[in-house]
Design a protein around this motif. Structure first.
Motif, PDB file in Angstrom:
ATOM      1  N   GLU A  14      59.709  48.939  11.834  1.00 38.02           N
ATOM      2  CA  GLU A  14      60.352  49.756  12.083  1.00 38.02           C
ATOM      3  C   GLU A  14      61.642  50.074  13.085  1.00 38.02           C
ATOM      4  OE1 GLU A  14      56.118  52.841  10.641  1.00 38.02           O
ATOM      5  OE2 GLU A  14      57.333  51.919  13.395  1.00 38.02           O
ATOM      6  N   ARG A  15      63.440  50.724  12.057  1.00 39.80           N
ATOM      7  CA  ARG A  15      64.236  51.277  13.634  1.00 39.80           C
ATOM      8  C   ARG A  15      64.939  52.174  12.962  1.00 39.80           C
ATOM      9  NH1 ARG A  15      67.559  46.654  13.215  1.00 39.80           N
ATOM     10  NH2 ARG A  15      66.441  44.499  12.584  1.00 39.80           N
ATOM     11  N   MET A  16      65.076  53.007  13.489  1.00 41.11           N
ATOM     12  CA  MET A  16      66.012  54.001  13.427  1.00 41.11           C
ATOM     13  C   MET A  16      67.608  53.828  13.222  1.00 41.11           C
ATOM     14  SD  MET A  16      64.184  56.115  13.403  1.00 41.11           S
ATOM     15  CE  MET A  16      64.986  58.116  13.451  1.00 41.11           C
ATOM     16  N   ILE A  17      67.580  54.056  11.456  1.00 38.65           N
ATOM     17  CA  ILE A  17      69.199  54.533  11.935  1.00 38.65           C
ATOM     18  C   ILE A  17      69.871  55.586  10.788  1.00 38.65           C
ATOM     19  CG2 ILE A  17      70.777  53.204   9.688  1.00 38.65           C
ATOM     20  CD1 ILE A  17      69.125  51.591  11.350  1.00 38.65           C
ATOM     21  N   GLY A  18      70.180  55.925  11.981  1.00 37.89           N
ATOM     22  CA  GLY A  18      71.063  57.170  12.215  1.00 37.89           C
ATOM     23  C   GLY A  18      69.302  58.610  12.104  1.00 37.89           C
TER      24      GLY A  18
ATOM     25  N   TRP B 160      59.826  53.862  19.031  1.00 38.99           N
ATOM     26  CA  TRP B 160      59.041  54.153  20.633  1.00 38.99           C
ATOM     27  C   TRP B 160      60.392  53.953  21.636  1.00 38.99           C
ATOM     28  CZ3 TRP B 160      56.294  51.614  16.523  1.00 38.99           C
ATOM     29  CH2 TRP B 160      56.401  52.911  15.062  1.00 38.99           C
ATOM     30  N   GLY B 161      61.362  53.304  20.910  1.00 41.33           N
ATOM     31  CA  GLY B 161      62.036  53.239  22.596  1.00 41.33           C
ATOM     32  C   GLY B 161      61.978  51.292  23.647  1.00 41.33           C
ATOM     33  N   ASP B 162      60.819  50.557  22.700  1.00 42.15           N
ATOM     34  CA  ASP B 162      61.208  49.305  23.264  1.00 42.15           C
ATOM     35  C   ASP B 162      62.240  47.771  22.653  1.00 42.15           C
ATOM     36  OD1 ASP B 162      58.569  50.324  24.520  1.00 42.15           O
ATOM     37  OD2 ASP B 162      57.356  49.643  22.635  1.00 42.15           O
TER      38      ASP B 162
END
Length: 245
Positions: A149-153, A83-85
């Motif tokens: 949770e984190r975005m990987i690609g 969520w960009g935090d």
């Protein structure tokens, strides 16, 4: 002409049945959810201490017990959550009267936030008053998984489906009695449902989450409520006119 009218009425009847069948399950669950809300309001007065992220402190005293949280940050590990935090992983220690009750390993802590705000919806404090007995308790609710949770690609690493979320409720009575009760999002009781803080998709529901989600232009007014009413009207009118024909 008469046969054409009967066919038209039959098609209208089928349309009404279709609208009713696809709408009534959702409508029923949402009505049941409303009655559930009335039931809980009658039984309890429930207050989240950090409601709307107003910045409640982690240290709190209740009935002679002292609840507190401290964390040990992992250095040079900051990243942005989905969520960009900007967050930093940390080991979070939940204590009651200086005794560690739970440790959340590697949980994200929001950078630049203080108090309970830095732990978002993963840790929450609740005061629960039983209106019948007039007994009050403090409940600390921890989310035990799905926090990393984190975005990987294009992939969200660490994602856990909502039905697999796990929680721990630490309840402290006014006399200092402490109990711990694990539960899951899927298998939660009525009170536990109210103690799950709102997440990014809205609040938790007991029968359905639909009524607590964020409304859009077609839900829930157009579907399922209007479609249920329209289905009933079409069924009644069609049957009435078929009997007359």
């Amino acid at each position: 002409m008469k046969n054409f009218r009967k066919v038209t009425l039959a098609i209208t009847l089928l349309l009404g049945i279709f609208l009713f069948v696809v709408s009534i399950p959702v409508t029923s669950e949402m009505v049941m959810e409303k009655f559930y809300d009335f039931e809980m309001e009658k039984k309890y007065r429930i207050t989240e201490l950090n409601e709307m992220y107003k910045g409640a402190p982690t240290e709190y005293e209740f009935g002679g017990s002292k609840i507190d949280i401290y964390r040990i940050l992992e250095e040079n590990e900051s990243y942005k959550n989905p969520w960009g935090d900007l967050v930093t992983p940390a080991d979070i220690y939940v204590t009651v009267d200086s005794l560690t009750q739970e440790v959340l390993k590697g949980y994200p802590v929001k950078v630049g936030q203080e108090g309970l705000n830095q732990y978002t919806h993963y840790i929450s404090y609740w005061r629960v008053l039983d209106k019948k007995t007039d007994q009050e308790s403090l409940v600390v609710v921890l989310r035990m998984n799905g926090a990393k949770e984190r975005m990987i690609g294009n992939t969200m690493e660490g994602f856990v489906p909502i039905e697999e979320l796990k929680y721990m409720a630490i309840t402290i009575e006014e006399d200092g009695t402490l109990t711990k009760e694990p539960f899951t999002y899927k298998n939660k009781n009525k009170l536990q449902t109210k103690l799950i803080p709102p997440m990014h998709f809205g609040g938790a529901g007991y029968y359905t989450d639909d009524r607590n989600g964020y409304p859009v232009f077609y839900f829930p007014l157009l579907y399922p409520f209007l479609t249920t009413i329209l289905g009933i009207i079409l069924i009644c009118l069609s049957i009435r006119r078929l009997r007359k024909s």
